[in-house]
Design a protein around this motif. Structure first.
Motif, PDB file in Angstrom:
ATOM      1  N   GLU A   1     -12.784 -29.466  -2.400  1.00 46.15           N
ATOM      2  CA  GLU A   1     -13.071 -28.790  -1.107  1.00 46.15           C
ATOM      3  C   GLU A   1     -14.276 -27.764  -1.054  1.00 46.15           C
ATOM      4  O   GLU A   1     -15.121 -27.522  -0.263  1.00 46.15           O
ATOM      5  CB  GLU A   1     -11.853 -27.906  -0.882  1.00 46.15           C
ATOM      6  N   LYS A   2     -14.552 -27.189  -2.348  1.00 47.02           N
ATOM      7  CA  LYS A   2     -15.652 -26.158  -2.505  1.00 47.02           C
ATOM      8  C   LYS A   2     -16.807 -26.953  -2.316  1.00 47.02           C
ATOM      9  O   LYS A   2     -17.845 -26.491  -1.723  1.00 47.02           O
ATOM     10  CB  LYS A   2     -15.839 -25.518  -3.938  1.00 47.02           C
TER      11      LYS A   2
ATOM     12  N   LYS B   1     -17.402 -29.636  -0.635  1.00 44.06           N
ATOM     13  CA  LYS B   1     -17.560 -30.185   0.968  1.00 44.06           C
ATOM     14  C   LYS B   1     -17.921 -28.948   1.705  1.00 44.06           C
ATOM     15  O   LYS B   1     -18.818 -29.100   2.966  1.00 44.06           O
ATOM     16  CB  LYS B   1     -16.053 -30.618   1.501  1.00 44.06           C
ATOM     17  N   LYS B   2     -17.689 -27.568   1.379  1.00 42.32           N
ATOM     18  CA  LYS B   2     -17.993 -26.531   1.986  1.00 42.32           C
ATOM     19  C   LYS B   2     -19.409 -25.885   1.543  1.00 42.32           C
ATOM     20  O   LYS B   2     -19.769 -24.834   2.116  1.00 42.32           O
ATOM     21  CB  LYS B   2     -16.961 -25.303   2.093  1.00 42.32           C
ATOM     22  N   THR B   3     -19.868 -26.706   0.499  1.00 42.81           N
ATOM     23  CA  THR B   3     -21.408 -26.043   0.104  1.00 42.81           C
ATOM     24  C   THR B   3     -22.277 -27.113   0.817  1.00 42.81           C
ATOM     25  O   THR B   3     -22.747 -28.136   0.116  1.00 42.81           O
ATOM     26  CB  THR B   3     -21.346 -26.152  -1.291  1.00 42.81           C
ATOM     27  N   PRO B   4     -23.140 -26.461   1.723  1.00 36.97           N
ATOM     28  CA  PRO B   4     -24.269 -27.537   2.323  1.00 36.97           C
ATOM     29  C   PRO B   4     -25.399 -27.986   1.353  1.00 36.97           C
ATOM     30  O   PRO B   4     -25.480 -29.214   1.425  1.00 36.97           O
ATOM     31  CB  PRO B   4     -25.084 -26.403   3.305  1.00 36.97           C
TER      32      PRO B   4
ATOM     33  N   SER C   1     -22.968 -30.811  -0.185  1.00 37.10           N
ATOM     34  CA  SER C   1     -22.412 -31.887   0.566  1.00 37.10           C
ATOM     35  C   SER C   1     -23.343 -32.451   1.406  1.00 37.10           C
ATOM     36  O   SER C   1     -23.032 -33.745   1.735  1.00 37.10           O
ATOM     37  CB  SER C   1     -21.531 -31.075   1.536  1.00 37.10           C
TER      38      SER C   1
END
Length: 203
Positions: free
Chosen positions: A130-131, A133-136, A139
């Protein structure tokens, strides 16, 4: 904080590079992508991360991109993973393969890297999925490009087999044998397990 270094490659040994920067030699433990392009006597620019272990021992790590360094920092945030273990993973597998494995929960591929056991690989996937996915910066990174027309799973399995010590030719043969069996061509874990069984029988 030391952000980057640029200098002449003085020597390359295993996963270490000595970079001559204005007459000072910096020893760096480097990623797979850095080692692939580094040549003695050539100019090289590396993004860096400095780690201080117990006892004040300093370790300097080198990366070819900011994305690699960010992934390294995230890996070291996982309980039980230090700088050397994280770089061992980046030295065995391409960054794209690691990201793909984490995002899809394919812990078997991560566990194929030296020093990374099954439980550690599962913990990496659990804590970072999840981290990431939330790191542009990560990701948006293209994950596991197809190699020579092979599927993304096959490309990742080839890297994993080579990281385990098999030659590129052996890895390809093992993958071919695995593909003939009743396994899903898109399942990295099934392909890797079948390839290992085939190669182990030959040795």
């Amino acid at each position: 904080m030391l952000q980057h270094l640029q200098g002449i490659v003085d020597s390359i040994e295993n996963q270490h590079i000595v970079l001559d920067v204005g007459g000072l030699g910096f020893a760096l433990l480097c990623s797979r992508s850095v080692l692939a392009k580094a040549q003695c006597g050539t100019n090289l620019r590396l993004y860096t991360s400095l780690s201080v272990a117990e006892g004040g021992i300093l370790s300097l790590f080198g990366f070819s991109t900011l994305e690699e360094r960010k992934l390294f920092e995230m890996l070291t945030s996982v309980k039980g993973i230090g700088g050397k273990m994280a770089m061992g993973l980046l030295g065995a597998l391409e960054m794209e393969t690691i990201l793909h494995s984490i995002l899809t929960g394919s812990s078997t591929l991560l566990a194929s890297a030296p020093g990374i056991g099954r439980k550690t690989a599962e913990r990496i996937c659990f804590e970072l999925q999840e981290k990431i996915k939330k790191t542009p910066l990560l990701s948006q990174t293209t994950v596991v490009p197809e190699l020579s027309g092979r599927s993304t799973a096959a490309a990742a399995v080839l890297q994993a087999l080579e990281s385990l010590g098999f030659s590129p030719a052996e890895a390809r043969e093992g993958l071919q044998e695995a593909s003939k069996k009743t396994v899903s061509p898109d399942s990295e874990e099934q392909l890797l397990q079948a390839a290992l069984q085939s190669l182990t029988r030959r040795r």
